[in-house]
Motif scaffolding. Structure first.
Motif, PDB file in Angstrom:
ATOM      1  N   TYR A 121       0.847  -1.193   0.000  1.00 44.15           N
ATOM      2  CA  TYR A 121       0.000   0.000   0.000  1.00 44.15           C
ATOM      3  C   TYR A 121       0.881   1.241   0.000  1.00 44.15           C
ATOM      4  CZ  TYR A 121      -3.827   3.066   1.581  1.00 44.15           C
ATOM      5  OH  TYR A 121      -4.775   4.053   1.695  1.00 44.15           O
TER       6      TYR A 121
ATOM      7  N   TYR B 142     -13.130   1.617   2.563  1.00 42.91           N
ATOM      8  CA  TYR B 142     -12.050   0.654   2.462  1.00 42.91           C
ATOM      9  C   TYR B 142     -12.633  -0.693   2.031  1.00 42.91           C
ATOM     10  CZ  TYR B 142      -8.573   3.540   4.976  1.00 42.91           C
ATOM     11  OH  TYR B 142      -7.692   4.512   5.355  1.00 42.91           O
TER      12      TYR B 142
ATOM     13  N   LEU C 226      -5.919  -1.617   5.709  1.00 45.21           N
ATOM     14  CA  LEU C 226      -5.579  -0.583   4.741  1.00 45.21           C
ATOM     15  C   LEU C 226      -6.648  -0.508   3.660  1.00 45.21           C
ATOM     16  CD1 LEU C 226      -1.772  -1.412   4.430  1.00 45.21           C
ATOM     17  CD2 LEU C 226      -2.888   0.235   5.958  1.00 45.21           C
TER      18      LEU C 226
ATOM     19  N   ASN D 218      -6.724  -0.736   0.486  1.00 47.03           N
ATOM     20  CA  ASN D 218      -6.741  -1.692  -0.626  1.00 47.03           C
ATOM     21  C   ASN D 218      -7.033  -3.120  -0.189  1.00 47.03           C
ATOM     22  OD1 ASN D 218      -4.383  -2.313   0.712  1.00 47.03           O
ATOM     23  ND2 ASN D 218      -3.063  -2.251  -1.099  1.00 47.03           N
TER      24      ASN D 218
ATOM     25  N   ASN E 204      -5.259  -4.795   2.121  1.00 45.45           N
ATOM     26  CA  ASN E 204      -4.124  -5.348   2.847  1.00 45.45           C
ATOM     27  C   ASN E 204      -4.272  -5.072   4.342  1.00 45.45           C
ATOM     28  OD1 ASN E 204      -3.148  -6.042   0.369  1.00 45.45           O
ATOM     29  ND2 ASN E 204      -1.410  -4.630   0.371  1.00 45.45           N
TER      30      ASN E 204
ATOM     31  N   GLU F 265       3.090  -6.118   6.157  1.00 47.44           N
ATOM     32  CA  GLU F 265       1.855  -5.888   5.401  1.00 47.44           C
ATOM     33  C   GLU F 265       1.491  -7.154   4.646  1.00 47.44           C
ATOM     34  OE1 GLU F 265       0.186  -3.020   1.833  1.00 47.44           O
ATOM     35  OE2 GLU F 265       1.853  -2.307   3.083  1.00 47.44           O
TER      36      GLU F 265
ATOM     37  N   HIS G 198      -2.587   6.749   3.906  1.00 43.49           N
ATOM     38  CA  HIS G 198      -2.432   7.024   2.487  1.00 43.49           C
ATOM     39  C   HIS G 198      -1.872   8.430   2.287  1.00 43.49           C
ATOM     40  CE1 HIS G 198      -3.509   7.656  -1.777  1.00 43.49           C
ATOM     41  NE2 HIS G 198      -3.334   6.353  -1.848  1.00 43.49           N
TER      42      HIS G 198
END
Length: 539
Positions: free
Chosen positions: A34, A296, A367, A369, A371, A384, A426
């Motif tokens: 990420y 998310y 996260l 995405n 992950n 991660e 992010h």
């Protein structure tokens, strides 16, 4: 369809031959990681660090004492952190904005976790001591007494000025008890039919009745106006209504759900409310229960780090849990146990050939995405993990009371570099707006992976209507495309982001690259003003 990608793409490079030498700092970095900045606070240092995916310093803050335990980067760029005796807020440039000495000023014994709220207030986990006489009056079985009881409450404070607070809301475990031991005492009733209350006399071989609850995390869901927290001792996580007044929070009615401060949902060990058997227990001494943020992947589900994954004291795991709500937004039960019956997603396994097992602290952070960022406290390591279970990024804290040498042995740094948690933000997070984000030096003295971690900037990148795909890894120095290309410009970059090959126009389904040696490269396709960039491994 043309999909607009970010202004720049970061490409992260690593070498397996170098990887085996690294012990701290950046240990692994792939383009599946990420793209963000990671925040962590070493337990034996006064400093908090923000690093990029290459392990380079983006910012550092230095507080008055060591942490207790976590910190949060606020949307305005300020950093909130609780220390051993008090709490501080510092701005991006490390200037003290607000502080409050909890112990001296108000006798508040905060521990483990805090939670910033959208309105600027802060939720605290706070210890509350109950004498043996108070415990008996509340219905405690005298045979279970072990001196004063460390109970728990949650307070909401409003920072005032530069060094003061208002306590604006409070919730207490002691207001939500049930017991069937003594009908002459408070809270008498049937435990099995009151899952919204806590059995004051629940016990098992592991419970120390002087530290009966041991809360270790707190989280807030603004959409629901609800609070989530975790009890290590009881192996349960709980949700309560935050929309109540303090008076309603001490009762069994009021608030959005009209249940006062009673539990709206609990999960992990239904035996605590006399439902199910040991086979239904899912959590064991867990930490860091949190909602996954809106927008998310898996939004509004719950993540948790399960320290003693199956009760065998052999491995830890991370989970995603999906509570079930009915049409009235009430949490659903089945056979008198709160749903779901099992995890939505789970991971347990090895990292660097060693089974992940942390018997205390640690955590997991979702996260955008999909992950998950796994924190192993004793090792000071952040890993991660993708939804497929792959390790796509790894960083080990190089800071204890001093900065460690990159090649220090595990014996030299074991637990000296511990971190309670880590969070990844992010690059579009509002805290970074208008800030100087130029990467600085790495924290440790040297790291060969960070040195080869490169940035390739491509302006106004867009994906091609039909994504170009090819056999990867590439064999025989020949790129074989699944579909023939037509009039496409091709560029190839090495692992330092340097342009090493250009083909102004290419058509066909095989591209010969006889001059390239084995290794990792990046290939860019350009057609009609659009661009696509892919990692390419040549064997």
């Amino acid at each position: 369809m043309k999909i607009k990608l970010p202004f720049f793409i970061l490409i992260f490079i690593f070498s397996n031959s170098l990887f085996s030498q690294n012990t701290i700092g950046l240990l692994e970095n792939t383009n599946e990681a990420y793209d963000g900045y990671t925040l962590f606070t070493p337990e034996s240092s006064n400093s908090v660090y923000l690093v990029d995916n290459c392990g380079r310093s983006i910012n550092t803050w230095t507080f008055s004492d060591t942490p207790k335990f976590t910190c949060y980067l606020l949307e305005n760029g300020n950093l909130l952190r609780v220390g051993a005796t008090g709490v501080e807020i510092r701005d991006w440039d490390d200037n003290l904005v607000w502080s409050y000495n909890l112990l001296i000023s108000n006798g508040i014994t905060q521990h483990h976790d805090i939670e910033p709220l959208p309105n600027g207030n802060i939720l605290y986990l706070v210890k509350e001591t109950l004498t043996e006489a108070q415990q008996i009056a509340l219905g405690k079985n005298p045979a279970l007494l072990n001196g004063p009881l460390s109970s728990e409450k949650i307070i909401e404070i409003q920072p005032v000025g530069t060094n003061a607070i208002n306590i604006v809301w409070e919730w207490r475990f002691a207001d939500h008890l049930i017991q069937d031991f003594d009908s002459t005492k408070s809270n008498y009733g049937a435990v099995s039919t009151n899952p919204q209350l806590i059995d004051f006399n629940y016990t098992d071989a592991s419970i120390d009745h002087s530290n009966w609850l041991h809360l270790n995390s707190i989280d807030y869901n603004a959409q629901l106006d609800q609070i989530l927290f975790s009890s290590r001792t009881l192996s349960e996580i709980y949700i309560i209504d935050h929309s109540t007044t303090t008076a309603e929070a001490a009762s069994h009615s009021g608030g959005n759900q009209n249940k006062g401060g009673d539990f709206l949902w609990r999960w992990g060990n239904p035996q605590v409310y006399r439902q199910g058997t040991a086979a239904q227990q899912k959590l064991y001494a867990q930490h860091d229960a949190k909602w996954i943020s809106q927008n998310y992947v898996n939004e509004n589900k719950i993540t948790v780090f399960n320290n003693n994954s199956d009760g065998s004291n052999t491995f830890s795991s991370i989970h995603i849990i999906s509570p079930s709500l009915d049409l009235n937004n009430d949490y659903m039960l089945e056979s008198n146990s709160f749903l779901p019956a099992d995890y939505f997603w789970s991971w347990s396994g090895d990292i660097l050939g060693e089974t992940v097992y942390e018997n205390k602290k640690s955590g997991v952070h979702a996260l955008e995405n999909g992950n998950l960022l796994l924190c192993e406290t004793k090792k000071g390591r952040l890993s991660e993990i993708s939804q497929n279970g792959d390790i796509v990024w790894m960083y080990r804290n190089p800071v204890g009371e001093t900065i460690f040498n990159q090649f220090a042995t595990n014996a030299e740094i074991f637990e000296s570099n511990s971190i309670f948690r880590g969070e990844k933000y992010h690059k579009s997070y509002p805290a970074f707006s208008g800030k100087d984000l130029t990467p600085g030096e790495i924290l440790e003295n040297v790291n060969s992976l960070s040195e080869t971690c490169s940035t390739l900037s491509i302006t106004d990148v867009q994906s091609i209507d039909t994504n170009i795909t090819f056999n990867n890894p590439v064999t025989d120095q020949t790129v074989s495309f699944y579909k023939p290309l037509e009039a496409t410009k091709i560029k190839v970059y090495n692992n330092l982001g340097q342009l090493i090959y250009t083909k102004s126009t290419f058509s066909g389904n095989e591209l010969k690259l006889p001059h390239l040696k084995q290794g990792l490269y990046f290939i860019e396709f350009i057609k009609q003003g659009t661009k696509q960039l892919e990692k390419m491994v040549i064997k």
